[in-house]
Design an enzyme around this catalytic site. Structure first.
Site, PDB file in Angstrom:
ATOM      1  N   ASP A  17       0.869  -1.172   0.000  1.00 38.71           N
ATOM      2  CA  ASP A  17       0.000   0.000   0.000  1.00 38.71           C
ATOM      3  C   ASP A  17       0.902   1.216   0.000  1.00 38.71           C
ATOM      4  O   ASP A  17       2.135   1.090  -0.026  1.00 38.71           O
ATOM      5  CB  ASP A  17      -0.958   0.000   1.210  1.00 38.71           C
ATOM      6  CG  ASP A  17      -2.284   0.708   0.902  1.00 38.71           C
ATOM      7  OD1 ASP A  17      -2.250   1.936   0.695  1.00 38.71           O
ATOM      8  OD2 ASP A  17      -3.337   0.039   0.848  1.00 38.71           O
ATOM      9  N   HIS A  66     -12.313  -1.382  -9.072  1.00 36.29           N
ATOM     10  CA  HIS A  66     -13.556  -0.595  -9.243  1.00 36.29           C
ATOM     11  C   HIS A  66     -13.330   0.890  -8.943  1.00 36.29           C
ATOM     12  O   HIS A  66     -14.186   1.718  -9.206  1.00 36.29           O
ATOM     13  CB  HIS A  66     -14.709  -1.185  -8.404  1.00 36.29           C
ATOM     14  CG  HIS A  66     -14.737  -0.736  -6.976  1.00 36.29           C
ATOM     15  ND1 HIS A  66     -15.910  -0.569  -6.277  1.00 36.29           N
ATOM     16  CD2 HIS A  66     -13.735  -0.435  -6.110  1.00 36.29           C
ATOM     17  CE1 HIS A  66     -15.642  -0.174  -5.047  1.00 36.29           C
ATOM     18  NE2 HIS A  66     -14.343  -0.092  -4.914  1.00 36.29           N
TER      19      HIS A  66
HETATM   20  C1  LIG Z   1     -10.776   0.832  -1.275  1.00 27.09           C
HETATM   21  S1  LIG Z   1      -9.306   0.520  -0.429  1.00 27.09           S
HETATM   22  C2  LIG Z   1      -9.189  -1.227  -0.488  1.00 27.09           C
HETATM   23  C3  LIG Z   1      -8.345  -1.775   0.618  1.00 27.09           C
HETATM   24  C4  LIG Z   1      -8.328  -3.272   0.753  1.00 27.09           C
HETATM   25  N1  LIG Z   1      -7.825  -3.908  -0.437  1.00 27.09           N
HETATM   26  C5  LIG Z   1      -9.685  -3.810   1.134  1.00 27.09           C
HETATM   27  O1  LIG Z   1     -10.105  -4.821   0.591  1.00 27.09           O
HETATM   28  O2  LIG Z   1     -10.365  -3.214   1.985  1.00 27.09           O
HETATM   29  C6  LIG Z   1      -8.074   1.042  -1.579  1.00 27.09           C
HETATM   30  C7  LIG Z   1      -6.667   0.891  -1.045  1.00 27.09           C
HETATM   31  O3  LIG Z   1      -5.761   1.231  -2.092  1.00 27.09           O
HETATM   32  C8  LIG Z   1      -4.727   1.999  -1.540  1.00 27.09           C
HETATM   33  N2  LIG Z   1      -4.132   2.802  -2.635  1.00 27.09           N
HETATM   34  C9  LIG Z   1      -4.664   3.879  -3.257  1.00 27.09           C
HETATM   35  N3  LIG Z   1      -3.832   4.291  -4.223  1.00 27.09           N
HETATM   36  C10 LIG Z   1      -2.777   3.453  -4.212  1.00 27.09           C
HETATM   37  C11 LIG Z   1      -1.606   3.362  -5.002  1.00 27.09           C
HETATM   38  N4  LIG Z   1      -1.376   4.229  -5.995  1.00 27.09           N
HETATM   39  N5  LIG Z   1      -0.746   2.367  -4.754  1.00 27.09           N
HETATM   40  C12 LIG Z   1      -0.977   1.476  -3.739  1.00 27.09           C
HETATM   41  N6  LIG Z   1      -2.084   1.513  -2.963  1.00 27.09           N
HETATM   42  C13 LIG Z   1      -2.967   2.492  -3.198  1.00 27.09           C
HETATM   43  C14 LIG Z   1      -5.393   2.831  -0.482  1.00 27.09           C
HETATM   44  O4  LIG Z   1      -4.463   3.327   0.448  1.00 27.09           O
HETATM   45  C15 LIG Z   1      -6.359   1.806   0.115  1.00 27.09           C
HETATM   46  O5  LIG Z   1      -5.756   1.067   1.144  1.00 27.09           O
END
Ligand SMILES: C[S@@+](CC[C@H](N)C(=O)[O-])C[C@H]1O[C@@H](n2cnc3c(N)ncnc32)[C@H](O)[C@@H]1O
Length: 571
Positions: free
Chosen positions: A365, A413
């Site tokens: 992350d 999504h």
């Molecule tokens: C909607 S959450 C989903 C988290 C987890 N996979 C879950 O099932 O609850 C999106 C995640 O993507 C991470 N994120 C957003 N942009 C990112 C990036 N460019 N690279 C890595 N992680 C990212 C956010 O910090 C967050 O933890």
């Protein structure tokens, strides 16, 4: 990866973000041919094919569908000619309610009630009773629409946002927490003294909420809790959910028309309803805005916890193989590795590591998310020592090479096709043959009316939330399939197309709203050998005919159109 001008990104709407509708017929045929565990098989199972149910893992949806036939649209379902559609629905409601109540009585469970002391949730119900409950919810909604009549249901349906507004305001001013939890009513005058709201505004907001059984007014001017207002007072994750929806999503969605009028292609992360609502058009994506405001970011994080704990979304669905969850036992047996891309604080990997005792896990992350993860990640050292947290931006090349599984839960999504493609393409240099890409997201049916109405409403609303905040989307099976095909398709560099994503299909755990979408990375030669060992000449094609390999290798004029602009990336 080549950068792209914004103008060309936006001129690519038809090629980059259009659903598979143009190739619908062919796609459906392909799916049937190659995807044993695909939604395509669902239609067969809906018609009673046991084979399809057994192989595609969608039996939950299939059996549910048969248990709760929708009566709308069209004539009165299977009801006899003498039974009106309204009576058919009312009978169904009675029948299913009796089943639910009998189960509750038999197991000495408290009956649903608006009383403040009533339980905030149903207990875990057996499948059949859970289906009855869903049938009641869907049929009451349909009966209500019929009873309103078409004109009145449209006239007043458009006012649902005002209920959201009232709830958002009540949540913002913490009114639920100000009402005594012991059931004693509080006068509106006393309540008003505890808030910055004036008496008229407080009363009108609370009284609108009361029409949804949030609070009640035992005597005029006195407010007391119902079960719904009480859970709002007590559940901080629910408060965050209401806050995120009422104060971020509601303004964003109110500006979607403005965003669409200005930028109809709707693929950019910086030209969504959210940016129009908060004056950040062309400045920054929503996640960056939240990153600058810790309270807002925290609220969204807690809102996600509330969603993930909600019915139909629990991580246990992904884990329970019996009910259609993903089976990692083969990878576990050889001590393989799973990378949870955008895995937040790693709660899915902790759950997986508790079940699979040999696999290793990498949770990736952004740096600040990794920094704020609990340490140790699990109290069980055998679990904790197999999980590594790693700061990695999925818009850059994948750093964990040769893993067995790259897992994306609630990630794809969040992105329109150009961004989703970049995320997939960034994996390619790390992929070994046989590496699995597993996406855990909603998967929409191609048309409407195939889901239970409650599920369909939630999933369609989520799709529009994605539009409002991120110009992103929930996807159908053919859209996922097309996404994987495009990731190694036209215009990719030669070294990137030595392999390809072979789409495996979609499964859906029983009772879960989320699906499991899978593709496997395979070298092209390997795939051709498997398919046609003696037909080398055939894959070359007729003179002038373009083979899959030449399509993939040949960059085309619009090659880069589906790449997002670097500064537009999510974080
Ligand atoms: C909607 S959450 C989903 C988290 C987890 N996979 C879950 O099932 O609850 C999106 C995640 O993507 C991470 N994120 C957003 N942009 C990112 C990036 N460019 N690279 C890595 N992680 C990212 C956010 O910090 C967050 O933890």
């Amino acid at each position: 990866m080549a950068k792209l001008k914004l103008s060309s990104l936006f001129s690519s709407s038809s090629s980059s973000s259009a659903p598979a509708s143009t190739a619908e017929g062919e796609t459906t045929k392909d799916i049937k041919k190659s995807s044993r565990r695909s939604f395509s098989a669902l239609s067969a199972s809906l018609l009673g094919s046991k084979d399809a149910e057994a192989t595609n893992g969608t039996s939950a949806a299939a059996s549910f569908k048969s248990a709760t036939p929708s009566v709308a649209p069209g004539p009165a379902a299977a009801a006899p000619a003498t039974t009106s559609e309204m009576i058919a629905l009312a009978q169904k409601i009675t029948k299913e309610t009796e089943k639910l109540e009998a189960y509750m009585k038999e197991h000495d469970l408290p009956m649903p009630s608006f009383d403040a002391d009533a339980p905030a949730d149903f207990p875990k119900l057996p499948d059949e009773i859970a289906q009855s409950r869903k049938a009641i919810i869907s049929a009451t909604k349909e009966l209500g629409l019929l009873a309103h009549g078409p004109r009145e249901s449209v006239r007043w349906g458009i006012w649902e946002f005002l209920d959201t507004l009232a709830l958002a305001a009540i949540n913002h001013y913490r009114i639920a927490k100000l009402v005594p939890l012991d059931g004693t009513p509080i006068s509106l005058a006393s309540l008003q003294a505890l808030t910055p709201l004036d008496p008229i505004n407080l009363a009108r907001l609370v009284r609108l909420a009361i029409t949804n059984k949030i609070f009640y007014e035992p005597t005029p001017g006195h407010i007391a809790h119902t079960a719904a207002s009480k859970v709002l007072a007590e559940d901080t994750d629910l408060q965050a959910w209401v806050g995120f929806n009422g104060e971020d999503i509601l303004p964003a969605s109110a500006h979607v028309l403005q965003a669409l009028q200005a930028h109809p292609e709707a693929t950019s992360l910086t030209r969504t309803g959210f940016q129009f609502a908060f004056n950040t058009v062309d400045k920054e994506p929503m996640f960056v805005t939240f990153g600058k405001d810790p309270n807002r970011a925290k609220r969204m994080g807690k809102a996600m916890v509330s969603l993930t704990g909600g019915e139909g979304y629990e991580p246990s669905y992904f884990l329970d193989v019996e009910k259609g969850g993903y089976d990692f036992s083969e990878i576990d047996a050889r001590g393989g590795t799973l990378v949870d891309v955008g895995g937040s604080h790693g709660f899915m990997c902790v759950a997986l590591a508790e079940k699979y005792r040999n696999m290793r896990f990498v949770v990736q992350d952004l740096q600040r998310t990794v920094d704020s993860a609990p340490k140790p990640i699990s109290a069980d050292p055998q679990v904790a020592e197999r999980i590594t947290l790693l700061a990695h931006d999925f818009f850059t090349e994948q750093v964990t090479k040769d893993a067995d599984v790259y897992f994306f839960r609630w990630i794809m999504h969040n992105y329109s096709t150009p961004y989703a493609l970049q995320i997939l393409r960034n994996l390619i240099p790390a992929l070994k043959p046989g590496a699995r890409i597993v996406i855990n997201d909603h998967c929409l049916y191609e048309g409407s009316g195939q889901e239970d109405l409650w599920d369909e409403k939630v999933m369609r609303r989520m799709d529009v939330v994605m539009l409002s905040l991120l110009n992103a989307q929930e996807r159908t099976e053919s859209e996922f399939r097309e996404l994987f095909a495009k990731a190694t398709g036209e215009g990719q560099q030669q070294q990137e197309v030595k392999g390809e994503f072979v789409f495996k299909g979609v499964t859906r755990p029983k009772g879960c709203r989320m699906s499991i979408v899978e593709a496997v990375w395979q070298l092209k030669e390997e795939k051709e050998e498997q398919r046609q060992p003696a037909a080398v000449t055939e894959v070359k094609g007729e003179e002038g005919e373009t083979t899959p390999a030449t399509v993939a290798a040949a960059p085309t004029a619009d090659t880069k159109e589906d790449e997002p602009k670097t500064e537009e990336k999510a974080e």
